[in-house]
Design a protein around this motif. Structure first.
Motif, PDB file in Angstrom:
ATOM      1  N   MET A   1       0.832  -1.208   0.000  1.00  0.00           N
ATOM      2  CA  MET A   1       0.000   0.000   0.000  1.00  0.00           C
ATOM      3  C   MET A   1       0.867   1.260   0.000  1.00  0.00           C
ATOM      4  O   MET A   1       0.601   2.226  -0.720  1.00  0.00           O
ATOM      5  N   LEU A   2       1.942   1.220   0.814  1.00  0.00           N
ATOM      6  CA  LEU A   2       2.861   2.364   0.855  1.00  0.00           C
ATOM      7  C   LEU A   2       3.553   2.537  -0.498  1.00  0.00           C
ATOM      8  O   LEU A   2       3.647   3.649  -1.029  1.00  0.00           O
ATOM      9  N   GLU A   3       3.976   1.411  -1.054  1.00  0.00           N
ATOM     10  CA  GLU A   3       4.680   1.489  -2.340  1.00  0.00           C
ATOM     11  C   GLU A   3       3.767   2.055  -3.432  1.00  0.00           C
ATOM     12  O   GLU A   3       4.185   2.904  -4.226  1.00  0.00           O
ATOM     13  N   GLU A   4       2.517   1.615  -3.433  1.00  0.00           N
ATOM     14  CA  GLU A   4       1.574   2.116  -4.437  1.00  0.00           C
ATOM     15  C   GLU A   4       1.345   3.623  -4.262  1.00  0.00           C
ATOM     16  O   GLU A   4       1.317   4.379  -5.237  1.00  0.00           O
ATOM     17  N   ALA A   5       1.200   4.049  -3.011  1.00  0.00           N
ATOM     18  CA  ALA A   5       0.992   5.483  -2.757  1.00  0.00           C
ATOM     19  C   ALA A   5       2.206   6.287  -3.230  1.00  0.00           C
ATOM     20  O   ALA A   5       2.074   7.343  -3.870  1.00  0.00           O
ATOM     21  N   MET A   6       3.408   5.774  -2.922  1.00  0.00           N
ATOM     22  CA  MET A   6       4.636   6.473  -3.317  1.00  0.00           C
ATOM     23  C   MET A   6       4.745   6.565  -4.843  1.00  0.00           C
ATOM     24  O   MET A   6       5.019   7.638  -5.395  1.00  0.00           O
TER      25      MET A   6
END
Lengths: 335, 335
Positions: A61-66
Motif C-alpha cells: 500500500m505504501l509502495e503504491e501510494a509512493m
C-alpha cells in the motif's frame, strides 16, 4: 533561503516556500466507509491486498501510494532527490522494502505517528537548503499489523477500553518540490519529547496531547503569531479524549483554540456508528487525512492556512513491560 | 551554501564545511579489551550499567554519551538546535527516552547500523542549509539487547556460524557545528537500498557489501574524484567477510581500493583471540569507532581525509520469517 533561527527557537522558516505538487491517500475498507471516503484516491477492501500477510499488504500500500505520487507529479523516480519515509513496524520494514523497490536515495525516519510531519519538516529543509528539487515523503500503517505487534492478536477478539484508538489502515505519500502548483509549506516547528507520566497504552491520545500543546504554543511564540492567525489546528491522532485534553490544556495556558482544533483521528471515523472508540491512530491516520481531505480543503479554498501537528507516542511494547511511561512528540508544519 | 545538485546525483556538498567540535565514545567490556581500547572515552564493564535491564543500560549509555558530547563542546542542551538519533531497538526507544531526558528538539531516525552516518549527513544539511548552528548526533547498540530482539536469548548459548558478527555494546555521540575547531565534513552521499537477495541473517556483512560498493562508486562519480583521493575508506560494519566481498566487488568494477578499505567491525575486535567470528556490528560499532579511533586519527594527522560509509541491514525478524531477503543501505560522509 532560511531565516537565521535564534537560539532557543524550535521553528524553521522556508523562504522558498516548497510546494506540495502531488499527494496520494490510499485507505482501507473501514476508513473507506467513514466520512472522508470521497477524499481518498483509492480504497482497498481486502486487508491482505492480494498479499500473503498483512505486513506485505501494508508495504505494498505504501509502495503504491509512493509510486502514484511520483506519477501524479509528472515525474519519474530518477527525478526525485530523496525519499523520506517510516512506519510503525519494527525496523520500519514497510518503508525499507518500499525504498528498495522505488530506488530513490533513502533516509529512514522513526517518529511513530508523527512520521509524515517529521518527513515534511525535513523535506522542507532539504529543499529550502538547496539540497534537493524534489523529495518524496510517505508513511503507512495497518490495523492488523499494529494489533499483532503492539497489542493482542486480532484473533483473540480482546475487549477494548473506550479510550483505545483504532490504527488506521492506509498509506499517504506526497511530493514536495522547489516550485510548482499546489499548497505551500512555510514553517516547521520541531518538537521536543514530552512525558507527563502517562502509562496506559490504551490511552495514547492523552499521552501525546501535552506534546501537541507544547509544540503549538512554541510555534506561536517563535513566529509571534496570534492563535487566530490559522484557520485550523489539525493534530495527527490524539483521538477524542486526547483532543479534549489538548483543548483544555491550551485554555489553561490562556489560549482558546477549541473551535479551531481538529484531529485526524476524530475526522476519519464516524463517532456514532463506526465503533472505533477513541478514534483513529497510527502513521496512516495523519497521512491519509492530510494527503486526502486536508490538502483538498486547501485546494478548494475551504481552508486558507492551517497548522498541521503530527503527534507520536514513542514507547515500545518492551519499554512498557519494563515500566517506562509513554513519551510523546509533536512536529508542526504550516500548510 | 549548498552547490546545486544535478539530477541523478546522490551527493550533496557542504560549502560551509560543518565542524565536528566534540565526540564521545563509550564502549562495553569486550570492546574495551580490544585493539581500540585506548581510543574510547569510557569503558563500561557492567553490561547492566547499574540499571535493571540491558535495554535501560543501552539507553543510559546513549544518554551519557550525548550529555558528555554537549559538555565537551562547551555547550548546554539549550544551545543545540536539533538532536538526531536512532538505534536498533524496536521503535528506537533508546533514542526516544534519551531525547526525553536531554530535552532538545528531536528528529528520530532509523537506518539500522548506518544511523550515525545518516544522522551526520542530515545534520550537515541542516547546518549548511542555515537551519541550525549546532546539531547533536548519536546512536547506540548493546550485544544483549540485540541478541534478545534479533536472534536467540543469550541464555540459550546457541552456537554461532563463523560469518556471524557480534553486536557492539557502546554509544557514540558528536556535536556538529557551523564553526569551531575539529574535523570538518564536506560531502555526503545518500544511499539507495540495494538487495542482491541475501537471506542469511547470520551473514549480514555480505548483505550490506553491495550497498557500500554502490555508494562509494556513486560518490566518486558524483565528485569526479579518483579512488586514490582518500587516505581511507571506512565502512561501518561489513565485518571480515563483507569487507572482503566489498573489496572484490570494487575490483570487478575496476577500482582497487583493497589497501585502503577498512571496516569498523574489523577494527574493533582482535581477530585472533577475541572470538567474535565475523567481527563487530550494530549501530554502536560505527559509532564508537568513528567517535573514538577515527576522529582521533584525523586530529593526530594520521588520516588526512577519509570516506566514512555507514552500512545498514534493513530487515526485521518478522520480514525474515515472512521470506523476505535482506536489503542493505550505505550513506557516505567525507571527513
Amino acid at each position: 533561503m532560511a531565516a537565521p533561527k535564534k537560539n532557543g527557537q524550535q521553528t524553521v522558516w522556508f523562504g522558498s516556500q516548497p510546494v506540495i505538487v502531488s499527494s496520494v491517500a490510499i485507505a482501507g475498507k473501514k476508513e473507506g466507509e467513514g466520512p472522508l471516503a470521497e477524499t481518498f484516491h483509492k480504497v482497498v477492501d481486502d486487508p491482505y491486498y492480494n498479499e500473503k500477510s498483512w505486513e506485505k499488504a501494508e508495504q505494498y500500500m505504501l509502495e503504491e501510494a509512493m509510486q502514484n505520487a511520483i506519477v501524479k507529479a509528472n515525474l519519474k523516480a530518477k527525478d526525485i532527490d530523496f525519499m523520506l519515509a517510516g512506519d510503525l513496524l519494527n525496523q520500519i520494514v514497510s518503508a525499507n522494502y518500499t525504498a528498495r523497490n522505488v530506488g530513490i536515495p533513502f533516509l529512514g525516519l522513526y517518529g511513530a505517528c508523527s512520521t509524515l510531519y517529521e518527513g515534511l519538516a525535513i523535506a522542507g529543509m532539504l529543499i529550502d537548503g538547496d539540497f534537493a528539487d524534489y523529495v518524496l515523503v510517505g508513511t503507512a500503517s495497518h490495523y492488523s499489523t499494529a494489533e499483532r505487534q503492539y497489542r493482542n492478536p486480532v484473533e483473540h477478539g480482546s475487549q477494548k477500553t473506550m479510550t483505545t484508538q483504532r490504527t488506521v489502515t492506509g498509506a499517504g505519500a506526497l511530493v514536495l518540490a522547489r516550485s510548482g502548483v499546489g499548497p505551500v509549506i512555510t514553517h516547521a516547528t520541531i518538537g521536543k519529547v514530552v512525558d507527563l507520566g502517562e502509562t496506559d497504552v490504551n490511552n495514547m491520545g492523552s499521552a501525546m496531547a501535552p506534546a501537541a500543546v507544547e509544540t503549538i504554543i512554541k510555534h506561536l511564540e517563535d513566529t509571534g503569531r496570534q492563535s487566530d492567525y490559522y484557520d485550523a489546528y489539525i493534530t495527527g491522532d490524539l483521538g477524542r479524549y486526547g483532543r479534549k485534553l489538548a483543548s483544555n490544556m491550551m485554555q489553561k495556558r490562556g489560549l482558546d483554540i477549541s473551535e479551531k482544533l481538529e484531529d485526524c483521528g476524530c475526522l476519519i471515523f464516524n463517532e456514532d456508528d463506526q465503533d472505533t472508540h477513541g478514534g483513529g491512530s497510527g502513521c496512516g491516520c495523519a497521512a491519509v487525512v492530510t494527503c486526502g481531505h486536508l490538502l483538498k480543503e486547501v485546494e478548494n479554498g475551504n481552508i486558507k492556512r492551517f497548522l498541521g501537528v503530527g503527534t507520536g507516542a514513542l514507547m515500545s511494547p518492551l519499554s512498557t513491560q519494563q515500566g517506562e511511561t509513554i513519551p510523546g512528540i509533536a512536529h508542526a508544519v504550516v500548510i
